[in-house]
Design a protein around this motif. Structure first.
Motif, PDB file in Angstrom:
ATOM      1  N   SER A  34       0.761  -1.549  -0.225  1.00 54.84           N
ATOM      2  CA  SER A  34      -0.142  -0.023  -0.303  1.00 54.84           C
ATOM      3  C   SER A  34       1.335   0.871   0.077  1.00 54.84           C
ATOM      4  O   SER A  34       1.726   1.191   1.018  1.00 54.84           O
ATOM      5  N   ALA A  35       0.685   1.976  -0.864  1.00 61.28           N
ATOM      6  CA  ALA A  35       1.467   3.410  -1.279  1.00 61.28           C
ATOM      7  C   ALA A  35       1.778   4.353  -0.111  1.00 61.28           C
ATOM      8  O   ALA A  35       1.810   4.715   0.482  1.00 61.28           O
ATOM      9  N   GLY A  36      -0.803   4.282   0.433  1.00 63.24           N
ATOM     10  CA  GLY A  36      -0.271   5.260   0.919  1.00 63.24           C
ATOM     11  C   GLY A  36      -0.024   4.871   2.526  1.00 63.24           C
ATOM     12  O   GLY A  36       0.275   5.401   3.636  1.00 63.24           O
ATOM     13  N   ALA A  37       0.198   3.376   3.006  1.00 58.35           N
ATOM     14  CA  ALA A  37       0.608   3.104   4.053  1.00 58.35           C
ATOM     15  C   ALA A  37       2.103   2.699   4.430  1.00 58.35           C
ATOM     16  O   ALA A  37       3.088   3.661   5.196  1.00 58.35           O
ATOM     17  N   GLY A  38       2.940   2.947   3.141  1.00 60.73           N
ATOM     18  CA  GLY A  38       4.323   3.015   3.247  1.00 60.73           C
ATOM     19  C   GLY A  38       4.813   4.785   3.373  1.00 60.73           C
ATOM     20  O   GLY A  38       5.156   4.947   4.390  1.00 60.73           O
ATOM     21  N   ILE A  39       4.000   6.151   3.025  1.00 61.14           N
ATOM     22  CA  ILE A  39       3.689   7.579   3.365  1.00 61.14           C
ATOM     23  C   ILE A  39       3.820   7.428   4.887  1.00 61.14           C
ATOM     24  O   ILE A  39       4.640   8.341   4.947  1.00 61.14           O
ATOM     25  N   ALA A  40       2.575   6.843   4.761  1.00 64.87           N
ATOM     26  CA  ALA A  40       1.962   7.376   6.582  1.00 64.87           C
ATOM     27  C   ALA A  40       3.542   6.681   7.622  1.00 64.87           C
ATOM     28  O   ALA A  40       3.877   6.933   8.144  1.00 64.87           O
ATOM     29  N   ALA A  41       4.102   5.491   6.738  1.00 64.27           N
ATOM     30  CA  ALA A  41       5.185   5.312   7.841  1.00 64.27           C
ATOM     31  C   ALA A  41       6.872   5.974   7.824  1.00 64.27           C
ATOM     32  O   ALA A  41       7.132   6.511   8.299  1.00 64.27           O
ATOM     33  N   ALA A  42       6.468   6.851   6.442  1.00 67.73           N
ATOM     34  CA  ALA A  42       7.757   7.430   6.209  1.00 67.73           C
ATOM     35  C   ALA A  42       7.187   8.615   7.143  1.00 67.73           C
ATOM     36  O   ALA A  42       8.795   9.684   7.675  1.00 67.73           O
ATOM     37  N   PHE A  43       5.820   9.409   7.628  1.00 65.24           N
ATOM     38  CA  PHE A  43       5.513   9.750   7.773  1.00 65.24           C
ATOM     39  C   PHE A  43       6.019   9.635  10.274  1.00 65.24           C
ATOM     40  O   PHE A  43       6.508  11.254  10.666  1.00 65.24           O
ATOM     41  N   GLU A 109      -2.111  -5.790   4.023  1.00 59.75           N
ATOM     42  CA  GLU A 109      -1.256  -6.351   5.749  1.00 59.75           C
ATOM     43  C   GLU A 109      -1.095  -4.776   5.715  1.00 59.75           C
ATOM     44  O   GLU A 109      -1.373  -5.261   7.163  1.00 59.75           O
ATOM     45  N   TYR A 110      -1.398  -3.291   5.249  1.00 62.83           N
ATOM     46  CA  TYR A 110      -0.848  -2.293   6.315  1.00 62.83           C
ATOM     47  C   TYR A 110      -1.690  -1.692   6.836  1.00 62.83           C
ATOM     48  O   TYR A 110      -2.043  -1.013   4.989  1.00 62.83           O
ATOM     49  N   SER A 111      -2.787  -1.212   7.553  1.00 56.93           N
ATOM     50  CA  SER A 111      -3.264   0.259   7.137  1.00 56.93           C
ATOM     51  C   SER A 111      -2.449   1.704   6.867  1.00 56.93           C
ATOM     52  O   SER A 111      -1.275   1.227   7.992  1.00 56.93           O
ATOM     53  N   ALA A 118       4.142   1.717  12.508  1.00 58.71           N
ATOM     54  CA  ALA A 118       5.255   1.027  12.517  1.00 58.71           C
ATOM     55  C   ALA A 118       6.737   1.792  12.292  1.00 58.71           C
ATOM     56  O   ALA A 118       7.972   1.258  12.500  1.00 58.71           O
ATOM     57  N   GLY A 119       6.966   2.768  11.585  1.00 61.93           N
ATOM     58  CA  GLY A 119       7.895   3.916  10.870  1.00 61.93           C
ATOM     59  C   GLY A 119       8.099   4.364  12.075  1.00 61.93           C
ATOM     60  O   GLY A 119       9.881   4.096  12.163  1.00 61.93           O
ATOM     61  N   ALA A 120       7.068   5.167  12.839  1.00 61.87           N
ATOM     62  CA  ALA A 120       7.469   5.509  14.577  1.00 61.87           C
ATOM     63  C   ALA A 120       8.601   4.759  15.316  1.00 61.87           C
ATOM     64  O   ALA A 120       9.334   5.210  15.783  1.00 61.87           O
ATOM     65  N   LEU A 121       7.735   3.229  15.641  1.00 62.86           N
ATOM     66  CA  LEU A 121       8.230   2.480  16.051  1.00 62.86           C
ATOM     67  C   LEU A 121       9.586   2.434  15.808  1.00 62.86           C
ATOM     68  O   LEU A 121      10.697   1.569  16.400  1.00 62.86           O
ATOM     69  N   SER A 122       9.864   1.746  14.837  1.00 66.34           N
ATOM     70  CA  SER A 122      11.550   1.421  14.148  1.00 66.34           C
ATOM     71  C   SER A 122      12.551   2.728  14.554  1.00 66.34           C
ATOM     72  O   SER A 122      13.869   1.952  14.664  1.00 66.34           O
ATOM     73  N   PHE A 163      11.256  12.790   5.857  1.00 60.28           N
ATOM     74  CA  PHE A 163      10.023  12.074   5.263  1.00 60.28           C
ATOM     75  C   PHE A 163      10.158  12.497   3.547  1.00 60.28           C
ATOM     76  O   PHE A 163       9.478  11.693   3.259  1.00 60.28           O
ATOM     77  N   ALA A 164      10.912  13.685   3.347  1.00 62.33           N
ATOM     78  CA  ALA A 164      10.898  13.888   1.949  1.00 62.33           C
ATOM     79  C   ALA A 164      11.901  12.338   1.387  1.00 62.33           C
ATOM     80  O   ALA A 164      10.929  11.668   0.122  1.00 62.33           O
ATOM     81  N   TYR A 165      12.458  12.136   1.181  1.00 62.59           N
ATOM     82  CA  TYR A 165      13.037  10.959   0.496  1.00 62.59           C
ATOM     83  C   TYR A 165      12.243   9.953   0.601  1.00 62.59           C
ATOM     84  O   TYR A 165      11.900   8.832   0.225  1.00 62.59           O
ATOM     85  N   LEU A 166      12.148   9.466   2.348  1.00 63.86           N
ATOM     86  CA  LEU A 166      11.206   7.786   2.519  1.00 63.86           C
ATOM     87  C   LEU A 166       9.881   8.539   1.698  1.00 63.86           C
ATOM     88  O   LEU A 166       9.651   7.236   1.367  1.00 63.86           O
ATOM     89  N   ALA A 167       9.487   9.478   1.400  1.00 65.09           N
ATOM     90  CA  ALA A 167       8.051   9.587   1.212  1.00 65.09           C
ATOM     91  C   ALA A 167       8.155   9.295  -1.203  1.00 65.09           C
ATOM     92  O   ALA A 167       7.214   8.532  -1.032  1.00 65.09           O
ATOM     93  N   ALA A 168       9.410   9.566  -0.975  1.00 67.35           N
ATOM     94  CA  ALA A 168       9.878   9.689  -2.532  1.00 67.35           C
ATOM     95  C   ALA A 168      10.018   8.010  -3.169  1.00 67.35           C
ATOM     96  O   ALA A 168       9.323   7.388  -3.990  1.00 67.35           O
ATOM     97  N   VAL A 169      10.413   6.960  -1.807  1.00 68.59           N
ATOM     98  CA  VAL A 169      10.318   5.723  -2.051  1.00 68.59           C
ATOM     99  C   VAL A 169       9.229   5.374  -2.015  1.00 68.59           C
ATOM    100  O   VAL A 169       8.848   4.243  -3.307  1.00 68.59           O
ATOM    101  N   SER A 170       8.792   5.577  -1.754  1.00 70.43           N
ATOM    102  CA  SER A 170       7.321   4.779  -1.165  1.00 70.43           C
ATOM    103  C   SER A 170       6.763   5.493  -2.772  1.00 70.43           C
ATOM    104  O   SER A 170       6.165   4.010  -3.772  1.00 70.43           O
TER     105      SER A 170
END
Length: 211
Positions: A34-43, A109-111, A118-122, A163-170
């Motif tokens: 999920s791209a949305g969940a990926g950006i949320a993980a970056a945030f 698999e991720y909302s 997951a991103g915050a805890l990591s 965030f900008a870099y990880l969002a670009a990855v997502s």
């Protein structure tokens, strides 16, 4: 702080962000579902970076520098968490579909809430982020200045760049989804990124046990 100092700090943050690490692999793996969940993980990772900045600002993060035992257990906790993420994803990938059977569109698999968590805890459990703030941020705090305010400004810069870099990855993963959704490619990337997370976690635990 001068503009030159801010640019120098931003450059360091950029180098930190583009160096592959647990957050990069985590966001990539989540974005495959999920791209949305990926950006949320970056945030979530960016918010957690701000938490580290606050800890440095109020002096709490100095405990890591003073106590090797606290640092060791934090490192073990982060390693175990990454190991759990990697192994659990490998198990899910193996159970997804039999080899050679057409695979339906990947299930989510991720909302976004789970991705954020997951991103915050990591990031919170990654002692290298804490050490970055401990070692680098104080160098840019002017003598006699407001430590907390300055740390928050610097933390905001680091969080924004990260965030900008990880969002670009997502987003890049989402743009390539048509190719990534091919069963063989999807399974290979899922297992590969999960294996990297597990290996990073195992390495952190092993290095902590030997210290």
């Amino acid at each position: 702080m001068t503009a030159v100092s801010l640019l120098a700090f931003a450059g360091l943050c950029l180098l930190l962000s583009v160096t592959p690490g647990p957050d990069t692999f985590l966001v990539l793996r989540i974005s495959l579902r999920s791209a949305g969940a990926g950006i949320a993980a970056a945030f979530g990772s960016a918010v957690a970076s701000m938490v580290w900045a606050v800890l440095v600002g109020v002096g709490l993060a100095a405990v890591l520098e003073e106590s090797a035992e606290v640092f060791r257990w934090l490192k073990v906790a982060g390693g175990l968490y990454l190991l759990y993420l990697g192994i659990s994803s490998l198990i899910r990938a193996r159970r997804s579909t039999p080899s050679g059977t057409p695979e339906p569109s990947p299930r989510r698999e991720y909302s976004r809430k789970a991705g954020f968590g997951a991103g915050a805890l990591s990031t919170l459990l990654n002692p290298k982020v804490g050490l970055f703030y401990l070692a680098v941020v104080p160098q840019f705090i002017p003598h006699g200045g407001n430590t907390l305010d300055t740390a928050m400004v610097l933390g905001g810069i680091e969080s924004a760049i990260g965030f900008a870099y990880l969002a670009a990855v997502s987003i890049a993963a989402a743009k390539a989804m048509a190719w990534l959704q091919r069963p063989r490619v999807s399974r290979s990337l899922e297992r590969g990124s999960s294996g990297m997370l597990a290996a990073l976690g195992l390495g952190m635990v092993a290095s902590s046990a030997g210290s």
